[in-house]
Scaffold this motif. Structure first.
Motif, PDB file in Angstrom:
ATOM      1  N   SER A  10      24.414  20.076   6.629  1.00  0.00           N
ATOM      2  CA  SER A  10      24.840  21.437   6.011  1.00  0.00           C
ATOM      3  C   SER A  10      24.137  21.653   4.587  1.00  0.00           C
ATOM      4  O   SER A  10      23.887  22.473   4.399  1.00  0.00           O
ATOM      5  CB  SER A  10      26.370  21.327   5.616  1.00  0.00           C
ATOM      6  OG  SER A  10      26.545  20.298   4.818  1.00  0.00           O
ATOM      7  N   ARG A  11      23.636  20.428   3.975  1.00  0.00           N
ATOM      8  CA  ARG A  11      22.924  20.502   2.859  1.00  0.00           C
ATOM      9  C   ARG A  11      21.228  20.910   3.100  1.00  0.00           C
ATOM     10  O   ARG A  11      20.687  21.266   1.932  1.00  0.00           O
ATOM     11  CB  ARG A  11      23.032  19.254   1.750  1.00  0.00           C
ATOM     12  CG  ARG A  11      24.136  19.052   1.519  1.00  0.00           C
ATOM     13  CD  ARG A  11      24.273  17.995   0.421  1.00  0.00           C
ATOM     14  NE  ARG A  11      23.900  16.754   0.911  1.00  0.00           N
ATOM     15  CZ  ARG A  11      24.576  15.753   1.248  1.00  0.00           C
ATOM     16  NH1 ARG A  11      25.734  15.910   1.448  1.00  0.00           N
ATOM     17  NH2 ARG A  11      23.703  14.658   1.569  1.00  0.00           N
ATOM     18  N   PHE A  84      22.543  30.790  14.286  1.00  0.00           N
ATOM     19  CA  PHE A  84      22.774  30.546  12.982  1.00  0.00           C
ATOM     20  C   PHE A  84      24.433  30.281  12.779  1.00  0.00           C
ATOM     21  O   PHE A  84      24.568  29.631  11.585  1.00  0.00           O
ATOM     22  CB  PHE A  84      22.046  31.439  11.977  1.00  0.00           C
ATOM     23  CG  PHE A  84      20.470  31.582  12.175  1.00  0.00           C
ATOM     24  CD1 PHE A  84      19.980  30.441  12.770  1.00  0.00           C
ATOM     25  CD2 PHE A  84      19.960  32.390  11.452  1.00  0.00           C
ATOM     26  CE1 PHE A  84      18.474  30.488  12.852  1.00  0.00           C
ATOM     27  CE2 PHE A  84      18.522  32.597  11.553  1.00  0.00           C
ATOM     28  CZ  PHE A  84      17.780  31.597  12.313  1.00  0.00           C
ATOM     29  N   ALA A  85      25.034  30.796  13.686  1.00  0.00           N
ATOM     30  CA  ALA A  85      26.576  30.735  13.382  1.00  0.00           C
ATOM     31  C   ALA A  85      26.807  29.105  13.629  1.00  0.00           C
ATOM     32  O   ALA A  85      27.882  28.910  13.002  1.00  0.00           O
ATOM     33  CB  ALA A  85      27.227  31.541  14.393  1.00  0.00           C
ATOM     34  N   VAL A  86      26.145  28.372  14.459  1.00  0.00           N
ATOM     35  CA  VAL A  86      26.328  27.017  14.705  1.00  0.00           C
ATOM     36  C   VAL A  86      25.825  26.088  13.402  1.00  0.00           C
ATOM     37  O   VAL A  86      26.335  25.224  13.133  1.00  0.00           O
ATOM     38  CB  VAL A  86      25.999  26.435  16.169  1.00  0.00           C
ATOM     39  CG1 VAL A  86      25.831  25.084  16.038  1.00  0.00           C
ATOM     40  CG2 VAL A  86      26.617  27.305  17.204  1.00  0.00           C
ATOM     41  N   ASP A  90      19.321  26.673  13.919  1.00  0.00           N
ATOM     42  CA  ASP A  90      19.374  26.498  15.221  1.00  0.00           C
ATOM     43  C   ASP A  90      18.661  27.579  16.204  1.00  0.00           C
ATOM     44  O   ASP A  90      18.962  28.758  15.624  1.00  0.00           O
ATOM     45  CB  ASP A  90      20.948  26.270  15.499  1.00  0.00           C
ATOM     46  CG  ASP A  90      20.874  25.573  17.026  1.00  0.00           C
ATOM     47  OD1 ASP A  90      20.123  24.693  17.202  1.00  0.00           O
ATOM     48  OD2 ASP A  90      21.875  26.004  17.731  1.00  0.00           O
ATOM     49  N   HIS A  91      17.981  27.209  16.996  1.00  0.00           N
ATOM     50  CA  HIS A  91      17.652  28.296  18.000  1.00  0.00           C
ATOM     51  C   HIS A  91      17.723  27.651  19.322  1.00  0.00           C
ATOM     52  O   HIS A  91      17.767  26.466  19.431  1.00  0.00           O
ATOM     53  CB  HIS A  91      16.085  28.181  17.647  1.00  0.00           C
ATOM     54  CG  HIS A  91      15.586  28.960  16.306  1.00  0.00           C
ATOM     55  ND1 HIS A  91      15.583  28.253  15.274  1.00  0.00           N
ATOM     56  CD2 HIS A  91      15.194  30.199  16.133  1.00  0.00           C
ATOM     57  CE1 HIS A  91      15.302  28.867  14.242  1.00  0.00           C
ATOM     58  NE2 HIS A  91      14.939  30.093  14.716  1.00  0.00           N
ATOM     59  N   ALA A 147      20.420  37.225  18.396  1.00  0.00           N
ATOM     60  CA  ALA A 147      21.378  36.129  18.073  1.00  0.00           C
ATOM     61  C   ALA A 147      22.072  35.538  19.250  1.00  0.00           C
ATOM     62  O   ALA A 147      22.384  36.225  20.081  1.00  0.00           O
ATOM     63  CB  ALA A 147      22.493  36.605  16.998  1.00  0.00           C
ATOM     64  N   TRP A 148      22.305  34.320  19.268  1.00  0.00           N
ATOM     65  CA  TRP A 148      22.856  33.891  20.803  1.00  0.00           C
ATOM     66  C   TRP A 148      24.361  34.359  20.613  1.00  0.00           C
ATOM     67  O   TRP A 148      24.860  34.704  21.665  1.00  0.00           O
ATOM     68  CB  TRP A 148      22.977  32.260  20.500  1.00  0.00           C
ATOM     69  CG  TRP A 148      23.660  31.659  21.493  1.00  0.00           C
ATOM     70  CD1 TRP A 148      24.511  30.779  21.818  1.00  0.00           C
ATOM     71  CD2 TRP A 148      22.745  31.565  22.907  1.00  0.00           C
ATOM     72  NE1 TRP A 148      24.997  30.414  23.020  1.00  0.00           N
ATOM     73  CE2 TRP A 148      23.648  31.095  23.701  1.00  0.00           C
ATOM     74  CE3 TRP A 148      21.491  31.961  23.391  1.00  0.00           C
ATOM     75  CZ2 TRP A 148      23.270  30.635  25.218  1.00  0.00           C
ATOM     76  CZ3 TRP A 148      21.158  31.723  24.621  1.00  0.00           C
ATOM     77  CH2 TRP A 148      22.138  31.002  25.637  1.00  0.00           C
TER      78      TRP A 148
END
Length: 148
Positions: A10-11, A84-86, A90-91, A147-148
């Motif tokens: 997360s950092r 990006f919600a996860v 992330d892609h 977005a996914w």
């Protein structure tokens, strides 16, 4: 994911992760979905791309590990999505797999509780929202999202 590891990631806003998922289609135009043992709903098979691994190799490995599917002709790239919600970096790379074989079906385990082919008009009620959106993009011509 252990709390310490989650905190580390997360950092790290500069990290980018990449996963490959597959829409496996059979002769009856049904799609293969999996149900994980660690999260609710039905989703496409696939997973993370490991360091030094090509996207094609990761897709083949994940499909075989999770479902016993072996790709017999190159998969068709459908799209690349942000997830990006996860995770902020992330892609997801989504492929359509139309040429394949399944010599064996792996036994259910802690990761993959179940796998099954479904008709598009008979998807389980618990099919993930992103999975439904991608199926609409592929089979109904809905506008593609980024977005996914």
């Amino acid at each position: 994911m252990p709390l310490r590891l989650a905190s580390f990631f997360s950092r790290r806003s500069d990290l980018v992760t990449l996963g490959a998922q597959a829409v496996v289609v059979n002769e009856a135009s049904e799609v293969l979905l999996i149900r994980h043992g660690y999260r609710p709903g039905w989703h496409f098979p696939g997973g993370g791309i490991e360091h030094g691994e090509t996207i094609d190799r990761a897709l083949s490995r994940e499909l075989h590990e999770e479902t016993g599917v072996t790709i017999t002709q190159p998969a068709r790239l459908f799209g690349i999505y942000t997830n990006f919600a996860v995770f902020p970096g992330d892609h997801v790379v989504l492929f359509i797999v139309e040429h394949w074989r399944q010599d064996e079906i792996p036994a259910a385990n802690a990761e993959i509780a179940e796998q099954r082919f479904f008709a598009l008009n008979n998807l389980p009620a618990t099919t993930g929202a992103a999975t439904r959106r991608r199926l609409d993009e592929i089979f109904s011509g809905s506008e593609r999202a980024s977005a996914w």
